[in-house]
Write an enzyme that holds these catalytic residues in place. Structure first.
Site, PDB file in Angstrom:
ATOM      1  N   GLU A  10       0.887  -1.410  -0.397  1.00  0.00           N
ATOM      2  CA  GLU A  10      -0.278   0.078   0.399  1.00  0.00           C
ATOM      3  C   GLU A  10       0.833   1.240  -0.049  1.00  0.00           C
ATOM      4  OE1 GLU A  10      -0.132  -2.486   2.126  1.00  0.00           O
ATOM      5  OE2 GLU A  10      -2.403  -3.091   2.361  1.00  0.00           O
ATOM      6  N   ILE A  43      24.197  -7.094 -24.163  1.00  0.00           N
ATOM      7  CA  ILE A  43      24.366  -7.646 -23.312  1.00  0.00           C
ATOM      8  C   ILE A  43      23.507  -8.907 -22.753  1.00  0.00           C
ATOM      9  CG2 ILE A  43      24.652  -7.978 -20.210  1.00  0.00           C
ATOM     10  CD1 ILE A  43      26.334  -6.146 -22.408  1.00  0.00           C
ATOM     11  N   ARG A  85      10.698   0.518  -4.051  1.00  0.00           N
ATOM     12  CA  ARG A  85      10.390  -0.794  -4.971  1.00  0.00           C
ATOM     13  C   ARG A  85      10.854  -2.187  -4.552  1.00  0.00           C
ATOM     14  NH1 ARG A  85      12.747  -1.963 -10.292  1.00  0.00           N
ATOM     15  NH2 ARG A  85      12.739   0.276 -11.402  1.00  0.00           N
ATOM     16  N   ASP A 134      25.525 -15.204 -16.838  1.00  0.00           N
ATOM     17  CA  ASP A 134      25.365 -13.883 -16.708  1.00  0.00           C
ATOM     18  C   ASP A 134      25.359 -14.130 -14.823  1.00  0.00           C
ATOM     19  OD1 ASP A 134      24.845 -11.946 -18.745  1.00  0.00           O
ATOM     20  OD2 ASP A 134      22.660 -12.722 -18.468  1.00  0.00           O
ATOM     21  N   GLU A 161      29.960  -2.874 -16.234  1.00  0.00           N
ATOM     22  CA  GLU A 161      29.506  -1.851 -15.744  1.00  0.00           C
ATOM     23  C   GLU A 161      30.605  -0.823 -16.296  1.00  0.00           C
ATOM     24  OE1 GLU A 161      29.681   1.600 -13.111  1.00  0.00           O
ATOM     25  OE2 GLU A 161      28.250  -0.387 -12.448  1.00  0.00           O
ATOM     26  N   HIS A 201      21.501   3.323 -18.054  1.00  0.00           N
ATOM     27  CA  HIS A 201      20.743   3.090 -16.818  1.00  0.00           C
ATOM     28  C   HIS A 201      19.585   4.890 -17.001  1.00  0.00           C
ATOM     29  CE1 HIS A 201      22.603  -0.162 -15.337  1.00  0.00           C
ATOM     30  NE2 HIS A 201      21.749  -0.167 -15.011  1.00  0.00           N
TER      31      HIS A 201
HETATM   32  N1  GLN Z   1      21.626 -10.368 -20.057  1.00  0.00           N
HETATM   33  C1  GLN Z   1      20.546  -9.815 -18.939  1.00  0.00           C
HETATM   34  C2  GLN Z   1      20.498  -9.292 -19.846  1.00  0.00           C
HETATM   35  O1  GLN Z   1      20.554  -8.656 -20.944  1.00  0.00           O
HETATM   36  C3  GLN Z   1      21.434  -9.523 -18.512  1.00  0.00           C
HETATM   37  C4  GLN Z   1      21.009  -8.719 -16.993  1.00  0.00           C
HETATM   38  C5  GLN Z   1      21.481  -8.369 -15.846  1.00  0.00           C
HETATM   39  O2  GLN Z   1      22.757  -8.089 -15.798  1.00  0.00           O
HETATM   40  N2  GLN Z   1      20.686  -7.594 -15.191  1.00  0.00           N
HETATM   41  O3  GLN Z   1      18.610  -8.168 -19.016  1.00  0.00           O
HETATM   42 ZN    ZN Z   2      24.415  -6.102 -15.515  1.00  0.00          ZN
END
Ligand code: GLN
Ligand code: ZN
Length: 756
Positions: free
Chosen positions: A16, A432, A516, A600, A667, A696
């Site tokens: 909520e 990625i 979140r 990953d 990153e 991002h």
């Molecule tokens: N392979 C995933 C993607 O591209 C990797 C996500 C992540 O690193 N959080 O969404």
């Molecule tokens: Zn990532």
């Protein structure tokens, strides 16, 4: 004997507070309406704890965003740029938490970091040379009074000065010791006022004490607390620690004038030993954290009773406690309408943990605890096999040898073979994995889940998306393609759903940061793979192009770190089970013609132990081999990629190299590229793709910018080891940014190639 908890979840059992705050952000409700929702949630929590007969109910554990940020406001450690906006106090607070863009100005949010070893993120306070620490908020008093008006004398909770000053970022010349006196003064005043309002116990949280501490740290701690404790008057001060044991300062803490000491007997591996060896000081109260505040399994009363019974030989003053705040678990099993009772009888969320505390209190005050009905009922739950054990899996794990964890041939030889096989250009470009997850994709996936479209309709939709995605990547001119991950909601849930041994909850939301929440799946039993999980999609994508399409998997450590783990087997054992399952998928992809496979490990660093001295023995020594187990079976000319969502791995750089992947992407666009120096100094052998732009942010990077970033990278990394890619998956971005950004990325690579 009494009971207490360190804190209760605050987001609301049906989230909520999240929804109300988000409505407020969109200006759909007024401040008054948000405040009222918050108040009613606090009172609901209060009544729940009262009904469940908790003796010492915490207050001030509520927050609109984060408790550390609340403490910054309490101490006036708020950067001027937020004060300068001239907003209402609540909006100023949200500006610091989430940034502000509007009539009054344009400021970014404060930084956010993971709260110790949890998946909760706190706001990093920022202190500059002009910061004037003084008492500047009334929240602890208001919330104490609010509860009192509702008939409950609570235990106010404060984030401690030592932890606060240790976590803050100092932007000027001054350091934490310059702020110690003023900070202590604020705590003295806060305690005085709380005490005047009628508070008896006051809880001060100092989780920073469970980290490796230097002699200097301990002196600093003592200086602050000697000041505070000299002025506590009638207040009873509880020093609350959690997330581990306080082996570096146990005796120091016992010798200070605290009235209560809160210790964690769940995660604190040495806590019991500390009490056994050093005893417990006379006259103080031991707040014994024996109910796990971080996991959802039922408490095993036998273990708890044993611990408390032993502790009773050291002190008669014991309060039964949770191991940490219940913030880290979901609210209540009452909302799990789909989970069958066979499952539910093994779980305890926050509300059920209150029952456990109460039952433990009753049991422990019985003449013979072992014959208490509640004790026996609990023992019965634990005495039955919970799931069907996979014996062949256990044998397989037991018989693993060094060979299973070692890929052949060694890296250098593989690298040569792979250059021959793939004949990729210098500075190969890739992404990625995920491509934009549009509203349409989410809708169709949910239609399929709800049953309003058939499997074949859903699959044909996915095939269309994959086809478009491959065509798009070819147009953009990327070298190594991906299928786009349109079939996945989440990189862990997707695999959890296809693996045996996982179960899913309906409402087990846990706050991750601000508004979140996450809903981690539960590792229920032995994990294994009963069918291929990704093969059909990768195979289909590969059939559409001459270029290589990367298979896309999540690694075992990340899968486990983002789940509620089992407590009846070790994390290592669980990780190895998952590793074997993912290994089967890797081999299956390879057998189906996929020559490049990305595994990953986005969350590898997350569960690094809090003490550096434990990093290897408690974690890396099995986590890194588990990753190798996943890929050690592939051929020399199958290329293994991995990806991490951060670049802070300077301190574990050798371990990262020891994952023995062929390529790692991570990153780097937001960091100052110091990681590149570290790679160079360490002769990092794995090929690398440091992200050339930040996904991002909605900003589209220019070709020139990417060239500049790549040139910097090339000054530290040999050209034949450098890959060109964004810094993370593109799922949260729209096509309008993704297409130009990737186009600039391939242009930059082409231009640079020509000059090399
Ligand atoms: N392979 C995933 C993607 O591209 C990797 C996500 C992540 O690193 N959080 O969404
Ligand atoms: Zn990532």
């Amino acid at each position: 004997m009494k009971t207490t908890i360190i804190g209760y979840p605050r987001i609301g059992e049906l989230r909520e507070l999240k929804f109300a705050a988000e409505k407020y952000f969109r200006q759909e409700i007024t401040e008054q309406e948000l405040l009222e929702t918050a108040k009613s949630l606090r009172l609901k929590n209060l009544n729940e704890q009262k009904d469940k007969q908790l003796d010492l109910i915490p207050s001030n554990d509520f927050s609109f965003y984060d408790g550390v940020l609340d403490t910054a406001f309490l101490l006036n450690a708020v950067p001027k740029r937020y004060r300068a906006l001239g907003l209402s106090p609540l909006d100023e607070y949200f500006a610091a938490a989430r940034g502000y863009q509007g009539e009054n100005g344009d400021v970014k949010a404060l930084a956010m970091k993971k709260w110790f070893n949890t998946n909760y993120h706190y706001i990093v306070p920022e202190i500059d040379d002009d910061t004037e620490i003084r008492l500047s908020d009334t929240k602890p008093f208001d919330l104490f009074s609010e509860a009192l008006q509702n008939g409950v004398l609570t235990k106010p909770v404060l984030t401690g000065p030592f932890t606060f000053l240790a976590l803050a970022r100092y932007t000027g010349k001054k350091t934490k010791s310059d702020f110690a006196q003023r900070t202590a003064d604020v705590y003295i005043e806060t305690i005085r006022q709380l005490s005047q309002l009628g508070a008896e116990w006051i809880q001060i949280d100092e989780p920073y004490l469970v980290k490796d501490l230097s002699a200097e740290d301990i002196v600093f701690f003592k200086t602050i607390y000697q000041k505070i404790l000299a002025h506590k008057n009638n207040a009873k001060i509880l020093l609350q620690t959690y997330f581990g044991d306080i082996r570096d300062c146990y005796n120091d803490i016992c010798s200070l004038d605290f009235d209560g000491i809160g210790l964690d007997f769940i995660e604190g591996r040495k806590t019991l030993e500390l009490v056994r060896t050093n005893g417990f000081p006379n006259g103080k109260t031991l707040f014994a954290g024996i109910v796990n505040g971080k996991n959802i399994w039922k408490n095993h009363y036998q273990k708890s009773v044993d611990i408390i019974s032993e502790l009773k030989t050291f002190t008669p003053n014991i309060v039964i406690n949770t191991s940490c705040s219940l913030l880290h678990v979901p609210y209540t099993l009452r909302n799990e309408s789909k989970l069958s009772p066979e499952y539910k009888q093994h779980f305890a969320y926050a509300s059920e943990k209150l029952d456990e505390l109460n039952e433990l209190k009753q049991i422990l005050s019985a003449e013979d605890p072992h014959s208490a009905a509640a004790y026996q009922a609990n023992a019965a739950v634990f005495s039955q096999p919970r799931y069907e054990k996979n014996h062949s899996l256990a044998e397989k794990i037991a018989s693993l040898t060094e060979q299973d964890f070692t890929r052949q041939p060694a890296f250098a030889e593989r690298e040569k073979i792979q250059k021959e096989t793939f004949r990729l250009p210098l500075l190969p470009t890739t992404t990625i994995g995920s491509f934009p997850q549009t509203k349409e994709i989410r809708r169709v996936r949910s239609d399929y889940k709800k049953g309003s479209i058939s499997l074949s309709e859903y699959e044909s939709f996915l095939r269309d998306k994959i086809k478009d995605c491959i065509a798009l990547q070819e147009t953009i001119g990327l070298d190594v393609l991906v299928h786009g991950e349109f079939e996945r909601n989440d990189m862990v849930e997707y695999f959890g759903e296809s693996l045996d041994g996982y179960i899913f909850t309906e409402k087990a939301w846990v706050q991750s940061y601000g508004t979140r929440c996450v809903k981690p799946p539960v590792v229920w039993g032995d994990v294994s793979r009963s069918k291929p999980m990704t093969v059909q999609w990768s195979k289909y994508a590969q059939s559409l192009t001459e270029k290589n399409v990367k298979g896309m998997l999540t690694g075992p450590v990340t899968i486990l770190n983002w789940s509620f783990p089992r407590e009846d087997i070790s994390l290592k054992e669980s990780t190895l089970q998952i590793a074997l399952a993912i290994r089967e998928e890797v081999l299956d992809l390879e057998a189906n013609g996929i020559q490049i496979i990305q595994i990953d490990e986005a969350a590898l660093r997350e569960k690094l132990p809090l003490r550096k001295s434990d990093w290897h023995s408690e974690y890396l020594d099995w986590a890194i081999p588990a990753f190798r187990l996943v890929h050690s079976g592939v051929k020399a000319d199958t290329q293994i990629h991995t990806h991490m969502c951060y670049s802070e791995f300077s301190d574990i750089i050798e371990d990262i190299d020891n994952m023995d992947a062929d390529v790692i992407t991570f990153e780097a666009s937001r960091s100052d590229l110091t990681i590149l120096d570290v790679l160079k100094e360490n002769n990092f052998r794995t090929e690398v793709g440091p992200g050339v732009y930040d996904i991002h942010s909605p900003r589209i990077p220019t070709t020139e910018e990417i060239i500049t970033a790549l040139q910097k990278m090339l000054s530290r990394i040999p050209a034949d080891k450098l890959w060109v890619n964004p810094d993370c998956g593109l799922k949260t971005r729209g096509s309008e940014e993704t297409i130009p950004s990737l186009t600039h990325l391939t242009e930059a690579a082409k231009k640079l190639r020509a000059s090399l």
